[in-house]
Design a protein around this motif. Structure first.
Motif, short mmCIF file in Angstrom:
data_model
loop_
_atom_site.label_atom_id
_atom_site.label_comp_id
_atom_site.label_asym_id
_atom_site.label_seq_id
_atom_site.Cartn_x
_atom_site.Cartn_y
_atom_site.Cartn_z
N THR A 156 10.39 16.52 -8.41
CA THR A 156 9.43 15.54 -7.91
C THR A 156 9.30 14.38 -8.89
O THR A 156 8.89 14.58 -10.03
CB THR A 156 8.05 16.21 -7.70
N ALA A 157 9.66 13.18 -8.44
CA ALA A 157 9.55 11.99 -9.31
C ALA A 157 8.24 11.24 -9.06
O ALA A 157 7.68 10.64 -9.96
CB ALA A 157 10.74 11.06 -9.07
N VAL A 158 7.77 11.26 -7.80
CA VAL A 158 6.51 10.61 -7.44
C VAL A 158 5.70 11.63 -6.66
O VAL A 158 6.22 12.28 -5.74
CB VAL A 158 6.76 9.34 -6.58
N ASP A 159 4.41 11.79 -7.05
CA ASP A 159 3.63 12.88 -6.47
C ASP A 159 2.34 12.37 -5.81
O ASP A 159 1.39 12.03 -6.50
CB ASP A 159 3.28 13.87 -7.60
N LYS A 160 2.37 12.30 -4.51
CA LYS A 160 1.17 11.90 -3.73
C LYS A 160 0.49 10.68 -4.34
O LYS A 160 -0.71 10.69 -4.64
CB LYS A 160 0.18 13.07 -3.64
N LEU A 161 1.26 9.64 -4.51
CA LEU A 161 0.77 8.41 -5.15
C LEU A 161 0.12 7.49 -4.11
O LEU A 161 0.73 7.20 -3.08
CB LEU A 161 1.94 7.71 -5.83
N SER A 162 -1.10 7.07 -4.40
CA SER A 162 -1.81 6.13 -3.50
C SER A 162 -2.32 4.95 -4.30
O SER A 162 -2.89 5.14 -5.38
CB SER A 162 -3.01 6.82 -2.83
N PHE A 163 -2.10 3.74 -3.79
CA PHE A 163 -2.71 2.54 -4.39
C PHE A 163 -2.59 1.40 -3.39
O PHE A 163 -1.83 1.48 -2.42
CB PHE A 163 -2.05 2.16 -5.73
N GLU A 164 -3.37 0.36 -3.63
CA GLU A 164 -3.29 -0.83 -2.79
C GLU A 164 -3.25 -2.06 -3.69
O GLU A 164 -3.92 -2.09 -4.72
CB GLU A 164 -4.53 -0.93 -1.88
N ILE A 165 -2.45 -3.03 -3.31
CA ILE A 165 -2.38 -4.28 -4.07
C ILE A 165 -2.73 -5.43 -3.12
O ILE A 165 -2.10 -5.58 -2.07
CB ILE A 165 -0.98 -4.47 -4.70
N ARG B 70 3.79 0.78 2.68
CA ARG B 70 3.78 -0.42 3.53
C ARG B 70 3.75 -1.68 2.67
O ARG B 70 3.05 -1.71 1.65
CB ARG B 70 2.55 -0.43 4.45
N VAL B 71 4.51 -2.66 3.08
CA VAL B 71 4.48 -3.97 2.43
C VAL B 71 4.23 -4.99 3.55
O VAL B 71 4.98 -5.00 4.52
CB VAL B 71 5.80 -4.26 1.67
N VAL B 72 3.18 -5.76 3.43
CA VAL B 72 2.64 -6.61 4.51
C VAL B 72 2.72 -5.90 5.87
O VAL B 72 3.15 -6.46 6.87
CB VAL B 72 3.24 -8.04 4.58
N GLY B 73 2.29 -4.66 5.88
CA GLY B 73 2.19 -3.91 7.13
C GLY B 73 3.50 -3.35 7.64
O GLY B 73 3.53 -2.67 8.67
N HIS B 74 4.59 -3.63 6.93
CA HIS B 74 5.90 -3.16 7.39
C HIS B 74 6.45 -2.06 6.49
O HIS B 74 6.10 -1.97 5.32
CB HIS B 74 6.91 -4.31 7.40
N ASN B 75 7.34 -1.26 7.08
CA ASN B 75 8.02 -0.23 6.31
C ASN B 75 9.18 -0.89 5.54
O ASN B 75 10.13 -1.37 6.16
CB ASN B 75 8.55 0.82 7.30
N GLU C 277 -6.49 3.29 -14.88
CA GLU C 277 -6.40 2.00 -14.21
C GLU C 277 -7.50 1.08 -14.74
O GLU C 277 -8.62 1.54 -14.96
CB GLU C 277 -6.60 2.25 -12.71
N ALA C 278 -7.20 -0.19 -14.96
CA ALA C 278 -8.23 -1.12 -15.41
C ALA C 278 -7.98 -2.49 -14.79
O ALA C 278 -6.82 -2.88 -14.58
CB ALA C 278 -8.22 -1.25 -16.93
N ARG C 279 -9.05 -3.18 -14.50
CA ARG C 279 -8.95 -4.51 -13.92
C ARG C 279 -9.26 -5.54 -15.01
O ARG C 279 -10.15 -5.32 -15.84
CB ARG C 279 -10.00 -4.62 -12.81
N LEU C 280 -8.51 -6.62 -15.04
CA LEU C 280 -8.73 -7.65 -16.05
C LEU C 280 -8.97 -8.97 -15.35
O LEU C 280 -8.28 -9.30 -14.40
CB LEU C 280 -7.49 -7.78 -16.94
N THR C 281 -9.95 -9.70 -15.81
CA THR C 281 -10.21 -11.02 -15.22
C THR C 281 -10.33 -12.04 -16.35
O THR C 281 -10.31 -11.67 -17.53
CB THR C 281 -11.53 -11.04 -14.42
N ALA C 282 -10.48 -13.28 -15.95
CA ALA C 282 -10.63 -14.34 -16.96
C ALA C 282 -11.87 -14.08 -17.82
O ALA C 282 -11.94 -14.52 -18.97
CB ALA C 282 -10.73 -15.69 -16.26
N SER C 283 -12.85 -13.36 -17.27
CA SER C 283 -14.08 -13.14 -18.03
C SER C 283 -14.04 -11.85 -18.87
O SER C 283 -15.01 -11.54 -19.56
CB SER C 283 -15.29 -13.13 -17.10
N SER D 240 0.83 -1.22 0.00
CA SER D 240 0.00 0.00 0.00
C SER D 240 0.86 1.25 0.00
O SER D 240 1.89 1.32 0.67
CB SER D 240 -0.97 0.00 1.18
N PHE D 241 0.44 2.21 -0.81
CA PHE D 241 1.04 3.54 -0.86
C PHE D 241 -0.05 4.51 -0.45
O PHE D 241 -1.15 4.48 -1.00
CB PHE D 241 1.47 3.91 -2.29
N LYS D 242 0.26 5.38 0.54
CA LYS D 242 -0.68 6.44 0.90
C LYS D 242 0.01 7.76 0.71
O LYS D 242 0.95 8.09 1.42
CB LYS D 242 -1.10 6.30 2.37
#
Ligand code: ATP
Ligand code: MG
Length: 256
Positions: free
Chosen positions: A26-35, A70-75, A226-232, A8-10
């Motif tokens: 600035t290379a990264v600007d207030k980037l947020s996402f979750e995987i 955070r990666v699995v809750g750790h820094n 952003e786009a989500r892809l599934t088997a369907s 996760s990026f907040k």
């Protein structure tokens, strides 16, 4: 599935001092996402938009200037030891140790984890075989072709059986046939082993083949699409996603 994201990026920003000494860049600007666990996210974006900077933050190689990663809750930067054996990284260039043979390069990660020496060698050998490198175990990197070296680095990343895989343009130095074979092998491996990961690429088709989700960055690194892809996801939907990606990339400013 746990609701806790694996990565996760907040509001993460990264600035670098300008080379001319005048202020910051600035290379990264207030980037947020979750995987989420088991999700592979493909990241596209023009050169210089900050993909590798984001990648290096996830890998714990650099620290954000602001925000929380955070990666699995750790820094990932300060808890570097926690991640030993949990993250496999494939860099754009193979980064093999030139004084170690192919087998010794692959076995290194297992040795660091104090694996049983015989078992470690067996595991390393079987990964090299899986990537078509049987017979090259004792070759030094200089005696291998670029594609073979890249396959050794993929074997190295998978041999420790990490839960998280980070790949920065792993196949870009390969000819298209080899890249195609490795791409389908890679997809099989990550699906069979339920890996979570980030896969950076410049190729839209590669992103669509590998990603459960595709993120397109513009500069400085922020999610432009952003786009989500599934088997369907059917062919028409895929074509639509491809068109959208091309549109966003063509509208994205180039680096100076
Ligand atoms: N250590 C650093 N010091 C100063 N500037 C940096 C540093 N690392 C990256 N940058 C700058 O940050 C910007 C983003 O770089 P980054 O390597 O993240 O781009 P990228 O999206 O991975 O590009 P590519 O597709 O070419 O690999 C670039 O303008 C780069 O010059
Ligand atoms: Mg890069």
């Amino acid at each position: 599935m746990s609701a806790e994201p694996v990565i996760s990026f907040k509001q993460v920003s990264k600035t670098f001092p300008r080379t001319d000494g005048k202020g910051t860049f600035t290379a990264v600007d207030k980037l947020s996402f979750e995987i989420a666990k088991g999700e592979i996210v493909a990241v596209l974006g023009k050169t210089g938009c900050g993909k590798s900077t984001m990648f290096n933050i996830v890998a714990g190689l650099i620290e954000p200037s602001e925000g929380t990663a955070r990666v699995v809750g750790h820094n990932p930067f300060s808890d570097f030891d926690f991640f030993r054996g949990k993250i496999g990284i494939v860099f754009q260039n193979d980064r093999l140790m030139p004084w170690r043979t192919a087998l010794e390069n692959v076995v290194l990660g297992l040795q660091i984890l104090n694996a049983d020496p015989k078992q470690a060698l067996d595991t390393a050998r079987s990964w090299l075989a899986r990537l078509g490198l049987s017979g090259h175990e004792n070759d030094y990197p200089h005696a291998l072709s670029g594609g073979m070296r890249q396959r050794v680095s993929i074997a190295r990343a998978f041999a420790v059986n990490p839960d998280i895989l980070l790949c920065d343009e792993p196949f870009s130095a390969l000819d298209e046939m080899t890249a195609r074979d490795l791409r389908s092998e890679f997809v099989k491996l990550v699906r069979q082993n339920d890996k979570t990961g980030i896969f950076i690429t410049h190729q839209i088709n590669e992103a669509l083949e590998i990603g459960d989700r595709v993120m397109v960055f513009h500069r400085p690194a922020q999610i432009a699409y952003e786009a989500r892809l599934t088997a369907s996801t059917n062919d028409a939907e895929r074509d639509n996603v491809r068109d959208q990606i091309m549109k966003v990339l063509s509208e994205s400013p180039s680096s100076d």
